[in-house]
Write an enzyme that holds these catalytic residues in place. Structure first.
Site, PDB file in Angstrom:
ATOM      1  N   ASP A 365      19.171   8.313  33.652  1.00  0.00           N
ATOM      2  CA  ASP A 365      20.329   8.900  32.212  1.00  0.00           C
ATOM      3  C   ASP A 365      21.204   8.378  32.671  1.00  0.00           C
ATOM      4  OD1 ASP A 365      21.145   9.674  29.838  1.00  0.00           O
ATOM      5  OD2 ASP A 365      18.766   9.909  29.675  1.00  0.00           O
ATOM      6  N   ARG A 442      33.728   9.143  20.951  1.00  0.00           N
ATOM      7  CA  ARG A 442      32.969   9.721  22.957  1.00  0.00           C
ATOM      8  C   ARG A 442      33.725   8.438  23.454  1.00  0.00           C
ATOM      9  NH1 ARG A 442      27.271   9.750  26.185  1.00  0.00           N
ATOM     10  NH2 ARG A 442      27.867  11.646  26.432  1.00  0.00           N
ATOM     11  N   ASP A 477      20.431   3.269  24.711  1.00  0.00           N
ATOM     12  CA  ASP A 477      20.801   4.312  23.759  1.00  0.00           C
ATOM     13  C   ASP A 477      22.594   4.253  23.134  1.00  0.00           C
ATOM     14  OD1 ASP A 477      22.310   7.301  23.031  1.00  0.00           O
ATOM     15  OD2 ASP A 477      22.998   7.657  25.144  1.00  0.00           O
ATOM     16  N   MET A 478      23.247   4.646  22.040  1.00  0.00           N
ATOM     17  CA  MET A 478      24.050   4.562  21.425  1.00  0.00           C
ATOM     18  C   MET A 478      24.893   4.763  20.792  1.00  0.00           C
ATOM     19  SD  MET A 478      24.456   3.324  17.899  1.00  0.00           S
ATOM     20  CE  MET A 478      25.576   1.993  16.883  1.00  0.00           C
ATOM     21  N   CYS A 525      17.343   5.054  21.590  1.00  0.00           N
ATOM     22  CA  CYS A 525      17.911   6.238  21.615  1.00  0.00           C
ATOM     23  C   CYS A 525      19.437   6.437  20.752  1.00  0.00           C
ATOM     24  CB  CYS A 525      18.173   7.157  22.852  1.00  0.00           C
ATOM     25  SG  CYS A 525      19.338   8.235  23.023  1.00  0.00           S
ATOM     26  N   ASP A 547      19.434  14.964  20.347  1.00  0.00           N
ATOM     27  CA  ASP A 547      20.005  15.519  21.759  1.00  0.00           C
ATOM     28  C   ASP A 547      19.785  17.345  22.000  1.00  0.00           C
ATOM     29  OD1 ASP A 547      21.113  13.550  23.460  1.00  0.00           O
ATOM     30  OD2 ASP A 547      22.455  14.505  22.358  1.00  0.00           O
TER      31      ASP A 547
HETATM   32  C1  DGJ Z   1      23.164  10.503  24.543  1.00  0.00           C
HETATM   33  C2  DGJ Z   1      21.168  11.139  24.827  1.00  0.00           C
HETATM   34  O1  DGJ Z   1      21.422  11.486  23.424  1.00  0.00           O
HETATM   35  C3  DGJ Z   1      20.889  11.578  25.925  1.00  0.00           C
HETATM   36  O2  DGJ Z   1      20.207  12.026  25.976  1.00  0.00           O
HETATM   37  C4  DGJ Z   1      22.199  10.996  26.647  1.00  0.00           C
HETATM   38  O3  DGJ Z   1      21.335  10.116  27.586  1.00  0.00           O
HETATM   39  C5  DGJ Z   1      23.912  10.440  27.194  1.00  0.00           C
HETATM   40  N1  DGJ Z   1      22.994   9.930  25.201  1.00  0.00           N
HETATM   41  C6  DGJ Z   1      23.975  10.481  27.684  1.00  0.00           C
HETATM   42  O4  DGJ Z   1      25.035   9.903  27.948  1.00  0.00           O
END
Ligand code: DGJ
Length: 726
Positions: A365, A442, A477-478, A525, A547
């Site tokens: 990750d 973030r 991811d975003m 995601c 999450d």
């Molecule tokens: C948000 C994702 O939903 C998490 O699973 C993880 O990948 C974090 N970002 C990493 O920054």
């Protein structure tokens, strides 16, 4: 024939296996909504428009044209001429006026379904789908409008889109191009949506429809944690098996508006499309604009049928991944195990242990690139951090492969950290308004994906990582929503295009990725489940659901998610306790069983598990392998919901032949001094005999009397039952 035009009646009948949608032409000019509901054979239903009643229609009562426009059931209502309800279409002309009146000109019916340029959309072979094109024109503006209705013959779905073409000599500004509108008389409707927030996405909300406008909407630049691009109208009292449901779902990943409006005469208008807030599109002469697709379904058998229709549509006509009907590897993700605090040694320790337990895919990750040891830097610098991973991603992936596991990696391609080499080199690549501070979220900014050169650059960075390692899975991811909307490349009168152009940029990137790497398992995601929408499913067969990995919170999240999406799309993992988000302690078995109602995996440090837990991991993996096909392909039935104050959360999947079923029943808080209960099953064959735990039951007994659920002896008890026909 799925689409019939009765020329004499001037009525279009759009027939799916069990539903009919009918449109009429009134006064040779207007497209009016006539009927949506259970399938009917006869097109002599024009009387439903009550055209002879005053004040209708303009040809009979021109002096009250305004009342006609404001109350008649319109197929695609426009702004500025007299319909004061929520319009679907608003145009500003070169002189600044806002009005349009697109007049019906003719139609075409064609086999198959058109692709929508640059956008995801459902697809179908010509033998199971045909499309009605309704052509309209506004001679004053020089605009041509094409309303498109694709009708499926194998599932009760009609999809809609709209194409606008400038055939005049001047540019116009599209200020609103919603995709769908449905006008109906009120039937004591309630409206249903899926709402939430980060870590508690997609909870089911049901409210009465009152006078005025009620909506769910996102103008966050993505579909969002908070809202789901879905809305349904349900007749009062509609339940799982009974009552009428009219539902719309948007195949789009950006801003949206889904609204219901009840007017003074008790008529209800349901609309869906790109949110007009922050949207303007300059349409030059000769250019076209196409609105994203809306999926519509009608069910006269409650929410259960609606759910299974969406599942069927998405499985058969939206998800393109080669993994759609394939076993998904059981994965382990290091996020909750290590967060940013890892090195190669630690990763390999986890991977080694995981492979011994039977886990099949190791996912690295966030934190492997740039100088990223926390979330405050390096997005955009997609080069491995050699301090953490000295041998690089290529070698690491091979080492993981040598353990008998596949390797996957996390990326967040749409973002740029203020502290990154990329931002230092290209500060104008971030979405921003000159002279204004960019709102951090973030600790990061968003890349301006409306610009081709940025899409190309970022694609190459990510593709290079994939080209040089053995990577079979990507988690995309975003982690923030869009603000300070401005692009350095767009002129002033095109800044209103940025939100939509951004989404098109995301689609371009993902399309390229799955084209160059066709065997890749892509999981979308967005900070958990902020972009869980049908648009994303076109690119990835699964999406990280939330999450929040707490098994109890997941019951609500997964129930809401499964209302629209097949279980095979729902990313679900077993994590450590106390849960990192809610601090709750639930049994390992319960966490496993809840995660099995999705794309099963683990998100914890397996090296820290007790021997007993390790044994449970092995058993869970075995169990998942045994039932994975049924979970992935089976028909889904909701049985009980603790959100609705019922005794447990329960659901089941049944295979097409009704020979096998898997049933989950999770009781949340235990209550003192309570009897057990009987859980009534659904979707079985009444005539068949099923075996559950060595006992035999007839299908009708299981559905009408139920299976026995003994009283729980503690909180958070999960039970799974397998029923097989003998
Ligand atoms: C948000 C994702 O939903 C998490 O699973 C993880 O990948 C974090 N970002 C990493 O920054």
């Amino acid at each position: 024939m799925a689409i019939i035009y009765d020329e004499k009646e001037q009525v279009f009948m759009l027939n799916t296996p069990n539903t009919t949608y009918a449109i009429a032409v009134t006064d040779e000019t207007y497209l009016c909504h006539l009927y949506y509901g259970k399938k009917i054979q006869d097109s002599h239903i024009r009387y439903l428009l009550r055209e002879d009643e005053l004040p209708f229609v303009p040809s009979k009562n021109f002096r009250e044209k305004n009342t006609f426009l404001d109350t008649f059931p319109m197929e695609y209502p426009e702004t500025g001429m007299g319909d004061y309800r929520q319009s679907a279409f608003c145009v500003r002309d070169a002189e600044g006026h806002r009005a349009s009146a697109c007049i019906y000109k003719g139609y075409e019916i064609k086999a198959g379904k058109p692709k929508l340029p640059g956008m995801p959309a459902t697809f179908a072979e010509e033998d199971v789908c045909s499309t009605l094109y309704l052509h309209c024109e506004d001679p004053v503006l020089g605009l041509r409008l094409c309303l498109m209705y694709s009708v499926f013959e194998d599932v009760d779905v009609i999809t809609r889109s709209v194409r606008v073409e400038n055939i005049g000599g001047n540019p116009v500004y599209l200020e609103k191009v919603l995709t769908a509108c449905l006008d109906m008389a009120d039937q004591s409707f309630e409206w249903v949506s899926l709402c939430g927030a980060w870590a508690r996405e997609r909870h089911i909300q049901r409210l009465p429809v009152g006078y005025g406008r009620q909506n769910v909407a996102s103008f966050r630049g993505e579909s969002s944690h908070q809202e789901q691009p879905f809305i349904a109208l349900a007749t009062k009292g509609a339940g799982e098996e009974e009552g009428e449901i009219y539902a719309m779902h948007f195949v789009y990943s950006g801003n949206f508006l889904a609204q219901v409006e009840k007017n003074a005469y008790g008529y209800v208008r349901m609309t869906m499309g790109i949110h007009p807030e922050g949207f303007t599109w300059k349409l030059e002469p000769g250019n076209e604009f196409t609105a994203p697709e809306v999926v519509m379904t009608y069910s006269c058998q409650g929410f259960g049928k609606m759910t299974r229709t969406f599942h069927e549509l998405y499985r058969n006509h939206l998800i393109r991944s080669p993994y759609l009907h394939k076993a998904r590897p059981v994965l382990i993700n290091n996020w909750e195990a290590t967060y940013f605090d890892f090195d190669e040694k630690k990763l390999l320790e986890i991977a080694r242990e995981a492979s011994e337990l039977g886990i099949e895919l190791f996912v690295l990750d966030d934190g492997w690139f740039g100088k990223r040891n926390s979330d405050n830097c390096s997005l955009g610098d997609w080069k491995v951090n050699r301090e953490k991973i000295p041998s690089g991603i290529g070698k690491l992936s091979k080492e993981i492969n040598a353990l008998g596991m596949k390797f996957g990696i996390w990326v967040e391609p749409e973002m740029i950290s203020p502290d990154s080499d990329l931002f230092r080199a290209h500060p104008d690549w971030a979405i921003q308004i000159p002279g204004r501070e960019i709102t951090q979220s973030r600790c990061q900014y968003v890349l301006d994906l409306s610009r081709d050169e940025i899409v190309d650059y970022i694609y190459e960075q990510i593709a290079e990582v994939l080209r040089n390692a053995e990577i079979s899975y990507v988690k995309w991811d975003m982690n923030r929503q869009l603000t300070t909307i401005g692009s350095a490349a767009l002129p002033a009168d095109r800044q209103g295009e940025l939100y939509h152009r951004y989404v098109l940029g995301v689609y371009r990137l993902q399309e390229r990725l799955i084209t160059e790497f066709p065997d890749l398992l892509l999981e979308n995601c967005s900070g958990g489940g902020a972009r869980f929408d049908p648009g994303m499913l076109y690119y990835s067969p699964q999406i990280w659901c939330s999450d929040d990995t707490d098994a109890v919170e997941r019951l609500a999240i997964q129930e809401g998610t499964a209302m629209l999406y097949p279980l095979s799309c729902i990313g679900a993992h077993v994590s450590a306790c106390p849960n990192h988000i809610v601090g709750r302690v639930t049994p390992f078995e319960t966490r496993g069983q809840v995660a099995m109602a999705g794309t099963f995996g683990y998100e914890l440090d397996v090296t820290k598990l007790s021997e007993e837990e390790k044994e449970q991991v092995k058993e869970q993996i075995q169990c998942y392998h045994m039932y994975q096909e049924l979970i992935r392909e089976g028909d889904y039935y909701r049985l009980l919901s603790s959100q609705q104050m019922q005794r447990a959360d329960a659901w089941m999947v049944v295979d097409r032949e009704k020979k096998k079923a898997l049933i989950w029943c999770v009781t949340v808080l235990n209550a003192p001094n309570q009897d057990g209960f009987f859980l009534k099953l659904k979707g079985l064959d009444s005539e068949k005999i099923y075996r559950i735990n060595e006992k035999e039951y007839q299908g009708d007994v299981l559905m009408n009397c139920g299976i026995r659920i003994k009283p729980a002896t503690k909180d958070f008890v999960s039970r799974m039952f397998y029923a097989e026909c003998i």
